[in-house]
Design an enzyme around this catalytic site. Structure first.
Site, PDB file in Angstrom:
ATOM      1  N   HIS A  61      69.593 115.360  -3.905  1.00 13.60           N
ATOM      2  CA  HIS A  61      70.975 115.663  -4.286  1.00 13.60           C
ATOM      3  C   HIS A  61      71.958 114.782  -3.520  1.00 13.60           C
ATOM      4  O   HIS A  61      72.936 114.286  -4.098  1.00 13.60           O
ATOM      5  CB  HIS A  61      71.293 117.136  -4.039  1.00 13.60           C
TER       6      HIS A  61
ATOM      7  N   HIS B 123      71.117 118.972 -14.510  1.00  9.69           N
ATOM      8  CA  HIS B 123      70.612 118.908 -13.128  1.00  9.69           C
ATOM      9  C   HIS B 123      69.391 117.998 -13.033  1.00  9.69           C
ATOM     10  O   HIS B 123      69.223 117.290 -12.032  1.00  9.69           O
ATOM     11  CB  HIS B 123      70.263 120.289 -12.578  1.00  9.69           C
TER      12      HIS B 123
ATOM     13  N   ASP C  86      68.961 114.968 -10.447  1.00 10.42           N
ATOM     14  CA  ASP C  86      67.762 114.710  -9.633  1.00 10.42           C
ATOM     15  C   ASP C  86      67.227 113.301  -9.866  1.00 10.42           C
ATOM     16  O   ASP C  86      66.876 112.588  -8.915  1.00 10.42           O
ATOM     17  CB  ASP C  86      66.652 115.713  -9.996  1.00 10.42           C
TER      18      ASP C  86
ATOM     19  N   HIS D 223      60.185 114.991  -9.766  1.00  4.32           N
ATOM     20  CA  HIS D 223      60.243 114.084  -8.613  1.00  4.32           C
ATOM     21  C   HIS D 223      59.004 113.200  -8.522  1.00  4.32           C
ATOM     22  O   HIS D 223      59.105 112.006  -8.220  1.00  4.32           O
ATOM     23  CB  HIS D 223      60.404 114.892  -7.331  1.00  4.32           C
TER      24      HIS D 223
END
EC number: 3.5.1.108
Length: 304
Positions: free
Chosen positions: A79, A238, A242, A265
């Site tokens: 973030h 969001h 990310d 991720h």
């Protein structure tokens, strides 16, 4: 020319780690040209510096965590990295008093506030971009991410949750930063999780600092946060937040189109590693005349 950027002055904030639950102080410090983004663990007997680098992202369980060969960790960096990308910050030393960046409200907006308050300073050195010249893609079991040549920076992501809370809005969003503002369109989107995941996370030492104050929490049917969502499609926004943070771990702004389906991720990091392992797929570029740069980078917040 387009110049590198740092902050005008140091600024600090305190919060809790999403996964550790530990209280942590965060301090952002101006850094010299060509420093890059460097994290400094000041809680250790001897401070240890860890530079943002895709090769050091060695833990991707629900966040992006840098882990050195000696085991020093700096977790949940995505973030803050996303906010730095949105502001075009090239050089910064980030001091933390724990192994995790504070989660704040679960979005990048509090970090944007810190950057705005500290102010941005241009430096006497050319900003270096990474321009993607050939398509690079990673795919595993129906999940995929891709970087393609594009004269600018845009992100297209789709998610796929068969859940009433997700079915109320599109699960695909495209953001072209030649036309859209990172601060307005992306930075306020919060992280999210399901009630049924809480027990698993706690058993694995994760999510100990999570609450309705720093995450969207969803049960079998509804969003539990009394204030509801900030955007109808906040979940996928969001994921874009990310992805921007994960991609910025490469250390330079990307001139490319990024797209993905159900990515996270781990896949974002695999894509960066594959890009760096494919030297014919990218090149460094700088711009003597700012007008020669793609218009996506004309929207960076102005230096006061």
């Amino acid at each position: 020319m387009i110049l590198q950027r740092t902050l005008k002055q140091a600024i600090s904030a305190t919060g809790v780690g999403l996964h550790s639950g530990e209280r942590v102080k965060l301090t952002l410090l101006p850094a010299a040209p060509d420093t890059g983004i460097v994290f400094r663990r000041t809680d250790l007997p001897e401070p240890v510096e860890v530079k943002a680098d895709p090769s050091l992202v060695n833990d991707t369980r629900l966040s992006s965590t840098l882990v050195t060969d000696t085991g020093v960790r700096v977790g949940t960096i995505e973030h803050l990295m996303s906010a730095l990308a949105g502001f075009g910050i090239d050089n910064l030393v980030i001091e933390v008093t724990a192994a995790e960046i504070p989660i704040m409200d679960g979005s990048a907006a509090p970090f944007i506030y810190l950057l705005q308050t500290a102010g941005v300073a241009e430096q006497n050195a050319k900003k270096r971009f990474i321009r993607v010249t050939r398509t690079v893609e990673v795919e595993e079991r129906g999940v995929w991410v891709k970087l393609e040549p594009h004269d600018g920076f845009k992100v297209t992501l789709s998610i796929d949750f068969n859940h009433p809370a997700f079915n109320l809005a599109p699960q695909t969003v495209a953001v072209d930063f030649a036309r859209h503002s990172y601060t307005d369109e992306i930075s306020r989107a919060r992280t999210f999780g399901f009630m049924h995941e809480v027990e698993y996370m706690r058993n694995h030492g994760l999510g100990r600092g999570g609450s309705l104050d720093n995450a969207i929490v969803i049960d079998d049917e509804y969003v539990l946060n009394p204030e509801g969502l900030r955007f109808p499609d906040e979940f996928v926004r969001h994921k874009i937040l990310d992805a921007i943070g994960d991609l910025y771990i490469i250390g330079h702004p990307l001139i490319a189109a990024f797209s993905g389906h159900k990515s996270g991720h781990a896949m974002n990091n695999k894509l960066l590693r594959k890009l760096l392992e494919t030297p014919e797929a990218w090149e460094y570029v700088s711009y003597d005349d700012p007008l020669d740069a793609p218009s996506s980078f004309h929207r960076l917040p102005e230096v006061a």
